[in-house]
Enzyme design. Structure first.
Site, short mmCIF file in Angstrom:
data_model
loop_
_atom_site.label_atom_id
_atom_site.label_comp_id
_atom_site.label_asym_id
_atom_site.label_seq_id
_atom_site.Cartn_x
_atom_site.Cartn_y
_atom_site.Cartn_z
N CYS A 268 139.29 -136.00 92.03
CA CYS A 268 138.75 -136.97 92.99
C CYS A 268 138.58 -138.38 92.41
CB CYS A 268 137.36 -136.55 93.48
SG CYS A 268 137.03 -134.79 93.45
N GLU B 152 133.83 -147.06 115.73
CA GLU B 152 133.38 -147.12 117.12
C GLU B 152 134.41 -146.52 118.08
OE1 GLU B 152 133.09 -150.93 119.17
OE2 GLU B 152 134.56 -151.81 117.81
N LYS C 185 141.79 -140.17 91.17
CA LYS C 185 142.61 -140.30 92.39
C LYS C 185 142.09 -141.45 93.27
CE LYS C 185 141.38 -138.68 96.03
NZ LYS C 185 141.55 -137.32 96.49
N TYR D 68 147.75 -131.81 100.22
CA TYR D 68 146.77 -132.87 99.99
C TYR D 68 147.09 -133.69 98.72
CZ TYR D 68 141.61 -133.61 99.40
OH TYR D 68 140.35 -134.08 99.26
N GLU E 57 148.78 -137.54 98.33
CA GLU E 57 147.95 -138.61 97.75
C GLU E 57 148.63 -139.25 96.54
OE1 GLU E 57 143.46 -137.34 99.07
OE2 GLU E 57 144.09 -136.78 97.06
N HIS F 227 130.35 -152.85 116.81
CA HIS F 227 131.55 -153.64 117.01
C HIS F 227 131.58 -154.79 116.03
CE1 HIS F 227 134.99 -154.91 119.27
NE2 HIS F 227 134.51 -156.13 119.39
N CYS G 134 137.21 -132.73 89.07
CA CYS G 134 136.90 -133.88 89.92
C CYS G 134 136.78 -135.16 89.10
CB CYS G 134 135.60 -133.60 90.68
SG CYS G 134 134.96 -135.00 91.57
P1 FAD Z 1 136.31 -127.54 88.12
O1 FAD Z 1 135.79 -128.87 88.46
O2 FAD Z 1 137.77 -127.38 88.00
O3 FAD Z 1 135.60 -127.13 86.74
C1 FAD Z 1 135.90 -125.97 86.03
C2 FAD Z 1 135.72 -126.21 84.55
O4 FAD Z 1 135.69 -124.97 83.86
C3 FAD Z 1 136.87 -126.99 83.94
O5 FAD Z 1 136.37 -128.00 83.09
C4 FAD Z 1 137.62 -125.94 83.16
O6 FAD Z 1 138.36 -126.46 82.09
C5 FAD Z 1 136.48 -125.05 82.69
N1 FAD Z 1 136.86 -123.69 82.33
C6 FAD Z 1 137.82 -122.93 82.88
N2 FAD Z 1 137.81 -121.69 82.31
C7 FAD Z 1 136.81 -121.70 81.40
C8 FAD Z 1 136.29 -120.71 80.52
N3 FAD Z 1 136.78 -119.47 80.50
N4 FAD Z 1 135.27 -121.06 79.71
C9 FAD Z 1 134.75 -122.31 79.74
N5 FAD Z 1 135.20 -123.27 80.58
C10 FAD Z 1 136.21 -122.97 81.40
N6 FAD Z 1 137.77 -132.72 96.02
C11 FAD Z 1 137.08 -133.54 96.85
O7 FAD Z 1 136.03 -133.14 97.35
N7 FAD Z 1 137.52 -134.79 97.14
C12 FAD Z 1 138.66 -135.28 96.61
O8 FAD Z 1 139.04 -136.42 96.88
C13 FAD Z 1 139.41 -134.45 95.73
N8 FAD Z 1 140.53 -134.91 95.15
C14 FAD Z 1 141.20 -134.12 94.27
C15 FAD Z 1 142.33 -134.65 93.67
C16 FAD Z 1 143.03 -133.89 92.76
C17 FAD Z 1 144.25 -134.47 92.11
C18 FAD Z 1 142.58 -132.57 92.44
C19 FAD Z 1 143.32 -131.74 91.43
C20 FAD Z 1 141.45 -132.06 93.03
C21 FAD Z 1 140.75 -132.82 93.96
N9 FAD Z 1 139.60 -132.35 94.59
C22 FAD Z 1 138.92 -133.15 95.46
C23 FAD Z 1 139.11 -130.96 94.36
C24 FAD Z 1 137.95 -130.92 93.35
O9 FAD Z 1 138.32 -131.58 92.16
C25 FAD Z 1 137.58 -129.46 93.09
O10 FAD Z 1 137.32 -128.83 94.30
C26 FAD Z 1 136.36 -129.33 92.19
O11 FAD Z 1 136.54 -129.99 90.96
C27 FAD Z 1 136.07 -127.85 91.96
O12 FAD Z 1 134.97 -127.70 91.11
P2 FAD Z 1 134.76 -126.36 90.28
O13 FAD Z 1 133.39 -126.48 89.71
O14 FAD Z 1 135.10 -125.19 91.09
O15 FAD Z 1 135.84 -126.40 89.12
P1 NA7 Z 2 148.27 -127.01 98.60
O1 NA7 Z 2 147.44 -127.71 99.58
O2 NA7 Z 2 148.25 -125.54 98.50
O3 NA7 Z 2 149.78 -127.51 98.82
C1 NA7 Z 2 150.84 -127.05 98.05
C2 NA7 Z 2 152.15 -127.66 98.54
O4 NA7 Z 2 153.21 -127.25 97.68
C3 NA7 Z 2 152.51 -127.19 99.93
O5 NA7 Z 2 153.19 -128.24 100.58
C4 NA7 Z 2 153.45 -126.01 99.63
O6 NA7 Z 2 154.38 -125.77 100.66
C5 NA7 Z 2 154.17 -126.51 98.41
N1 NA7 Z 2 154.69 -125.44 97.55
C6 NA7 Z 2 154.05 -124.31 97.18
N2 NA7 Z 2 154.82 -123.60 96.33
C7 NA7 Z 2 155.97 -124.30 96.18
C8 NA7 Z 2 157.14 -124.09 95.42
N3 NA7 Z 2 157.29 -123.00 94.66
N4 NA7 Z 2 158.12 -125.01 95.47
C9 NA7 Z 2 157.97 -126.12 96.24
N5 NA7 Z 2 156.88 -126.38 96.98
C10 NA7 Z 2 155.89 -125.48 96.95
O7 NA7 Z 2 147.96 -127.51 97.13
P2 NA7 Z 2 147.52 -128.90 96.52
O8 NA7 Z 2 147.85 -128.79 95.09
O9 NA7 Z 2 148.05 -130.04 97.28
O10 NA7 Z 2 145.94 -128.92 96.74
C11 NA7 Z 2 145.11 -127.81 96.44
C12 NA7 Z 2 143.69 -128.13 96.72
O11 NA7 Z 2 143.15 -128.88 95.64
C13 NA7 Z 2 143.45 -128.93 97.97
O12 NA7 Z 2 142.92 -128.11 98.96
C14 NA7 Z 2 142.46 -130.00 97.55
O13 NA7 Z 2 141.22 -129.78 98.14
C15 NA7 Z 2 142.33 -129.91 96.08
P3 NA7 Z 2 154.09 -124.67 101.82
O14 NA7 Z 2 153.28 -125.40 102.85
O15 NA7 Z 2 153.34 -123.53 101.17
O16 NA7 Z 2 155.45 -124.29 102.27
#
Ligand code: FAD
Ligand code: NA7
Length: 485
Positions: free
Chosen positions: A58, A466, A61, A194, A198, A461, A53
């Site tokens: 997040c 609203e 982004k 998602y 974005e 408003h 995040c």
């Molecule tokens: P993470 O935050 O991924 O943390 C896991 C950590 O563990 C990482 O630092 C990883 O490197 C570390 N790790 C992994 N394996 C090991 C190990 N074996 N030993 C030690 N450390 C390890 N969520 C929202 O709510 N709003 C948003 O707008 C949003 N936007 C997003 C945009 C993007 C591009 C992405 C990729 C995600 C977004 N998310 C958003 C999702 C959000 O970031 C995740 O849901 C959240 O970070 C999950 O938290 P977590 O604690 O499960 O894991």
């Molecule tokens: P999502 O929401 O699982 O979306 C993945 C997208 O990629 C979806 O449109 C898939 O199409 C597509 N997809 C999956 N595999 C392939 C391959 N092999 N080739 C081309 N396109 C593919 O993942 P995001 O990464 O956007 O987000 C994951 C979560 O992280 C999300 O919930 C946020 O909360 C944070 P499909 O619909 O399966 O045909």
């Protein structure tokens, strides 16, 4: 060997869920260690403490989304009397990237200080299970073996790459985009979830040519009418979409451009060159790297995620929160809330459990789409068309009039039970500040919001929120949902 474990709690993963659980547990008097380690991406991007995040999710982004919105606002500003030279308006990628990265570094720092203040031991090492009671890690100073009464797995996930030639060599993911050295230029985003939408949205807003390659449908997990409106809104802003296409290969040309070949559903082949190819095709949980077999923790299905009951895995003293969980929303507040509640149950004698239903979310697309509760198709499927009423409306944000911004995609709908007290099952909103709009309504849904209660709420408003209080046209009536004035 009968010795008491060294820690009360060892948390694997210092992201949203892990840190929340660790801090809460320590505050309740537990002796806690958190291991966090980031493996660099194939092109070498790495980052600090705090997880997805803060570093590659997040936060960066939202900042890039804001940068894109400011671009639109600058154009609107002229209609409001601001004197600007439109030809001089251009975003400088290096400055934006630096500003975003500076903010992330400051959050990394604050996170470390907070852990120290809260007496949580931070270990910058990759943890693996040795046995159900022991985690092992290699750190700069040597090796560490940690024993604990409880473990929380909060390792999150990382973006997947498709299995096609050139994907890993030349492609990037959301893990790289926010710190990319060179400006992205003409970008192909593969994946229409998602994250794909974005990224394409803010890149287009920053002035880059952006194309989304869609395998099946856009935003498959979301209400499909809203997904189509979002797609149309993005197209209107200039994002291109390649529907029902799959990439086949990426090659690097002598001028450093990337030649991408793809096929459509009929097997026809196409190609084009891009400066950047970004994969957003979903994420893979980092469970395999944990040696879970040594602990006896089971994973499910292809995604290798962990199935839990109230965050407890099949091994009673090992728990899991966040993105590693099977069939739970991959969202930061979900990970944080589950982590906090779990720590309170383990160390504070609390009994409250995490409710994964009716979690609100927003796609920052850049015209935002916020929703909470059921999609129209799920509601119809679950209750049958006779039991469901869908109220809907297009609306005109006041601030869009002066700059004559398109209102074509400002739309909302309320999905409710038709009988009884007309309980609201889902709220969907496309428009400016959708995230801010939907958050409060999510609380209302938790309090059993009904259509009469919504309709008797007095609006503020002139706001866009609203519009929910003014809703009165049902889809069933066939009446025109466009604004009448
Ligand atoms: P993470 O935050 O991924 O943390 C896991 C950590 O563990 C990482 O630092 C990883 O490197 C570390 N790790 C992994 N394996 C090991 C190990 N074996 N030993 C030690 N450390 C390890 N969520 C929202 O709510 N709003 C948003 O707008 C949003 N936007 C997003 C945009 C993007 C591009 C992405 C990729 C995600 C977004 N998310 C958003 C999702 C959000 O970031 C995740 O849901 C959240 O970070 C999950 O938290 P977590 O604690 O499960 O894991
Ligand atoms: P999502 O929401 O699982 O979306 C993945 C997208 O990629 C979806 O449109 C898939 O199409 C597509 N997809 C999956 N595999 C392939 C391959 N092999 N080739 C081309 N396109 C593919 O993942 P995001 O990464 O956007 O987000 C994951 C979560 O992280 C999300 O919930 C946020 O909360 C944070 P499909 O619909 O399966 O045909």
């Amino acid at each position: 060997n009968g010795e008491a474990p060294e820690y009360d709690l060892v948390v694997l993963g210092g992201g949203s869920g892990g840190l929340a659980a660790a801090k809460e547990a320590s505050g309740l008097g537990a002796k806690v260690a958190v291991l966090d380690f980031v493996k660099p991406t194939p092109i070498g991007t790495k980052w600090g403490l705090g997880g997805t995040c803060v570093n590659v999710g997040c936060i960066p982004k939202k900042l890039m989304h804001q940068a894109a919105l400011l671009g639109e606002a600058i154009h609107d500003a002229q209609a409001y009397g601001w004197q600007l030279e439109p030809q001089a308006i251009k975003n400088d990628w290096a400055s934006l990237r630096q500003a975003v990265q500076n903010h992330i570094k400051s959050v990394n720092w604050v996170t470390r200080v907070e852990l120290r203040d809260k007496k949580v031991e931070y270990i910058n090492g990759h943890g693996i299970f040795k046995d159900p009671r022991t985690v092992h890690t290699v750190i700069k100073q040597g090796e560490r073996t940690l024993t604990a009464k409880y473990f929380i797995i909060a390792v999150g996930g990382r973006p997947r790459y498709p299995n096609i030639p050139g994907a890993v060599e030349y492609g990037i993911t959301s893990d790289d985009i926010f710190s990319l050295e060179k400006e992205p230029g003409k970008t192909l985003v593969v994946g229409a979830g998602y994250i794909g939408l974005e990224c394409a949205g803010f890149l287009n807003g920053l002035g880059y040519d952006a194309t989304v390659m869609v395998r099946s449908v856009v935003l498959r997990e979301f209400d499909q009418q809203m997904a189509q409106i979002i797609t149309a809104s993005m197209q209107e802003k200039g994002v291109k979409f390649l529907f029902k296409c799959l990439p086949q290969s990426i090659e690097k040309l002598p001028d450093d451009k990337l030649l991408v070949k793809w096929k459509n559903a009929c097997g026809e082949e196409f190609s084009d060159t891009f400066d950047t190819v970004l994969f957003a095709i979903g994420r893979k949980a980092l469970t395999r790297e944990l040696h879970l077999d040594k602990a006896g923790v089971q994973v499910v299905g292809e995604g290798e995620k962990i199935d839990v009951s109230d965050e407890q895995t099949n091994v009673p003293h090992i728990f899991a929160v966040g993105d590693v969980l099977h069939k739970k929303p991959e969202l930061t507040p979900v990970a944080i809330h589950a982590g906090k509640l779990l720590a309170r149950r383990l160390f504070g004698g609390a009994t409250d459990t995490m409710d994964y239903q009716n979690v609100a979310t927003t796609v920052f697309s850049p015209l935002e789409y916020g929703c909470v509760g059921l999609s129209e198709e799920i509601a119809l499927n679950k209750y049958g068309p006779d039991e469901i009423e869908v109220y809907h409306a297009y609306y005109k944000p006041t601030e869009f009039f002066v700059p004559q911004r398109s209102i074509a995609h400002c739309y909302l709908k309320v999905i409710a039970l038709r009988n009884g007290d007309q309980k609201v099952l889902g709220l969907h909103f496309i428009g400016p500040h959708a995230g801010e709009v939907i958050q409060g309504f999510a609380a209302a849904i938790k309090c059993h919001l009904t259509v009469p209660a919504l309709m008797s709420t007095v609006g503020i408003h002139p706001t866009v929120a609203e519009e929910f209080t003014r809703i009165n046209i049902t889809k069933r009536s066939g009446k025109d949902p466009n604004p009448q004035s």
